[in-house]
Structure formats: C-alpha cells, structure tokens
Design a protein around this motif. Sequence first.
Motif, PDB file in Angstrom:
ATOM      1  N   LYS A 142      -5.537   2.401 -14.048  1.00 18.15           N
ATOM      2  CA  LYS A 142      -4.828   1.139 -13.852  1.00 18.15           C
ATOM      3  C   LYS A 142      -5.698   0.113 -13.137  1.00 18.15           C
ATOM      4  CE  LYS A 142      -0.853  -1.086 -14.227  1.00 18.15           C
ATOM      5  NZ  LYS A 142      -0.215  -1.416 -15.511  1.00 18.15           N
ATOM      6  N   GLN A 156       3.884  -0.317  -8.297  1.00 17.79           N
ATOM      7  CA  GLN A 156       3.765  -1.469  -7.409  1.00 17.79           C
ATOM      8  C   GLN A 156       2.414  -2.181  -7.535  1.00 17.79           C
ATOM      9  OE1 GLN A 156       4.553  -0.305  -3.350  1.00 17.79           O
ATOM     10  NE2 GLN A 156       6.719   0.080  -3.733  1.00 17.79           N
ATOM     11  N   GLU A 157       1.519  -1.626  -8.379  1.00 18.13           N
ATOM     12  CA  GLU A 157       0.163  -2.158  -8.495  1.00 18.13           C
ATOM     13  C   GLU A 157      -0.474  -2.244  -7.106  1.00 18.13           C
ATOM     14  OE1 GLU A 157       0.141  -5.760 -10.727  1.00 18.13           O
ATOM     15  OE2 GLU A 157       0.696  -4.785 -12.602  1.00 18.13           O
ATOM     16  N   ALA A 158      -0.380  -1.145  -6.384  1.00 21.44           N
ATOM     17  CA  ALA A 158      -0.846  -1.078  -5.005  1.00 21.44           C
ATOM     18  C   ALA A 158      -1.926  -0.013  -4.874  1.00 21.44           C
ATOM     19  CB  ALA A 158       0.321  -0.742  -4.076  1.00 21.44           C
ATOM     20  N   LEU A 199      -6.694   0.397  -9.964  1.00 21.11           N
ATOM     21  CA  LEU A 199      -6.288   0.319  -8.566  1.00 21.11           C
ATOM     22  C   LEU A 199      -7.195   1.204  -7.719  1.00 21.11           C
ATOM     23  CD1 LEU A 199      -2.450   0.651  -9.186  1.00 21.11           C
ATOM     24  CD2 LEU A 199      -3.700  -1.446  -8.646  1.00 21.11           C
ATOM     25  N   THR A 223       0.843  -1.193   0.000  1.00 21.74           N
ATOM     26  CA  THR A 223       0.000   0.000   0.000  1.00 21.74           C
ATOM     27  C   THR A 223       0.877   1.242   0.000  1.00 21.74           C
ATOM     28  OG1 THR A 223      -1.630  -1.225   1.336  1.00 21.74           O
ATOM     29  CG2 THR A 223      -1.917   1.161   1.154  1.00 21.74           C
ATOM     30  N   VAL A 234       1.077   2.933  -9.068  1.00 23.53           N
ATOM     31  CA  VAL A 234       0.948   2.267 -10.370  1.00 23.53           C
ATOM     32  C   VAL A 234       2.085   1.283 -10.574  1.00 23.53           C
ATOM     33  CG1 VAL A 234       0.967   2.643 -12.861  1.00 23.53           C
ATOM     34  CG2 VAL A 234      -0.376   4.153 -11.388  1.00 23.53           C
ATOM     35  N   MET A 287      -9.147  -5.328  -3.904  1.00 19.97           N
ATOM     36  CA  MET A 287      -7.966  -5.911  -4.528  1.00 19.97           C
ATOM     37  C   MET A 287      -8.093  -7.418  -4.729  1.00 19.97           C
ATOM     38  SD  MET A 287      -5.801  -3.479  -5.202  1.00 19.97           S
ATOM     39  CE  MET A 287      -4.255  -4.340  -5.433  1.00 19.97           C
ATOM     40  N   VAL A 313      -4.067   6.394 -11.466  1.00 17.15           N
ATOM     41  CA  VAL A 313      -4.257   5.253 -10.552  1.00 17.15           C
ATOM     42  C   VAL A 313      -5.549   4.528 -10.871  1.00 17.15           C
ATOM     43  CG1 VAL A 313      -4.541   4.596  -8.133  1.00 17.15           C
ATOM     44  CG2 VAL A 313      -2.901   6.374  -8.746  1.00 17.15           C
TER      45      VAL A 313
END
Length: 328
Positions: free
Chosen positions: A192, A154-156, A194, A122, A152, A280, A189
């Motif tokens: 993506k 870390q795809e978090a 997320l 996160t 973006v 998620m 964000v």
Amino acid sequence: MNWLTNLVRPKFQQLVRTRDVPDNLWTKCPACGHMIFHKELDKNARLCSHCGHHMRLPVERRLAMLFDNGEFERIELPKVPLDPLKFRDEKRYTDRLKDAQSKTGEKDAIIVAHGRMGGINTVVAAFNFAFMGGSMGPAVGEGLVAAAELAVLQEAPLIVIPASGGARMQEGILSLMQMPRTTIAVDKVKEKGLPYFVLLTDPTTGGVSASFAMLGDVTLAEPGAVIGFAGARVIETTIRETLPEGFQRAEYLLDHGMVDMVVPRHEVRDTLIRLIDLLMNPRQSAIVLPLPAPGRPDGAPEVPPPPGPGVQPPPPAEAAGPEPTSGG
C-alpha cells in the motif's frame, strides 16, 4: 483500669515495633546493582538513574509515551480457540492462560492501538512480556493481522514493538504458522506504500525475530536489548565456541547491519515522529533547477556567427527567387 497497661505500654510498643515494609518499594538494577526507589524509577520511565540501563516497561506506559498527549484507542482483537491442542504439562494450558489474564488484565500478549503521533494517524501493535513471556500464538497472529488491516484502512504507518520469547509451545504448529501469516500481513502494508517500523525491545527472540520483527523499513532498538533467534548458551553449546562480548545485544546488531538505529527510550517518540513525517510527507530537499537546453550552457538557442568581411549573408528563404531554368 490500669493506665500503665492500657495506655503507656501501647505507646512504647508503637515506638519499638518493627514496621512491615512492602517488598516493591525498591528495585535493584540488574546492570549496576544500585537500589532505586520505585517512584524515582517510574518517573524516569524505568531507566536506571545511575547507569542508564533500560528495564522492561509496561505496555500501557509505553503506548502513553508514544501517542500525542498519551491518548490512544485500543481495538478489540478477534477471538481464537483458547486451547486447540488440549495441552497439559505440569498444569492445564487453560489454567496458565487464566493465571496470565488475571495477573495482567489482558486477554493475550499483544495490544493494538491507534491514535496520533506528531499529528499523523498511526497504528501501534505492542507486546506484553508479562503475559507468558510475550509468546506468540494464534491470538498474537490475529492481532498483528488486525493491526496491518487497520493501518491499510486508515492509510497510516504501522509500528510494531515486540518483546517476546518466541512462539508459544503450548499451541505447537499453530503458533509456528503465525510466522508466515504475520509476514504476509506486513507485506500488505508495504504494498500500500505505507511505512512499517519496528522497535526492538528486550527481549526479542525466537519465531518473532525470525518473522515480522526483522522486516521493518526502519528498524530501531532500545540500548542493551537482547535480540536473536536461539539463546547464547544454546549457540555456544552447538558450535562449541565462545561468543564475542555483547553478542545478541542491540549495539552488536547495529555494528553488523541488522539494526538501523539504537535509540534511548526518551528519544524514541521524537525519532519515530521524524521518520513518519519524512516517509509520509515527502518533499524536495532543495530547489530544483531546469536543465539547460542543448547548445549554449545557459540554455539559450545557438546564434550563427556574423559573416566575415566581403561575405554576403545568404538571403532569407522566403526572399529567394525561383530557381533559373535552362533555355532551349
């Protein structure tokens, strides 16, 4: 050597002498007026033990409360010009920056950190209200852009915790330009796929509330937080009407659909972890049954009814002979 002067008198002076008491041992609650011992207040995350009023929390303490085991890593923020407009009022803007930096130990009003919450990577961008009222200038804009890019990468999920009086007037139009910049960063964000969360704390006003602070997929707020654009007195003077009780408070905005949840400070971490897990790690909430095929309700193919008495069933198609031809 006079023992009365050198020994007895100092002992009596120690007994009757007024001791100097530090000024920061007790804090008066602004809501109920109770005096709270500083250790008790810090132990309770700066919540009033009498009325539950949420006082402002240091940004480092807030980050430690959110991340697993209080462990997180801060990122180095991009450098920006310190005084692009050469601004001066009662004192130079550069002197104000140095004063704020020496008092807080921070370079500007935002901290970007990343770690794990509930075991999920996160990214959190938190404002420091002690730094010039958490005002937003190019440095804060760069920090939010860096936070969005890190999320973006870390795809978090991204969590932003604003506490600000708005745009920083000493940087003029450059501070107002951070409103569209931060909005575009948040859009990256979301594009993506997320989640983007906002935790509104006291206060969140001005250009901050008019940009990224109101764009969260889920918007949370602490109880009693002041949230709005212009101040209540400015609004009353402009419209010449008395505002309703509790106007611009978190509970008022919840009742009017501007905030999704009002969450007490001790429940913020668990609430955010639950929301992050839901968004998620999507999963079906029940067993999905197949739809029945056209025909019978149970999905079985239709079976023709048996022939009635005296009625011969038609021969199978493959057993039927050739059609008769007419003779000449």
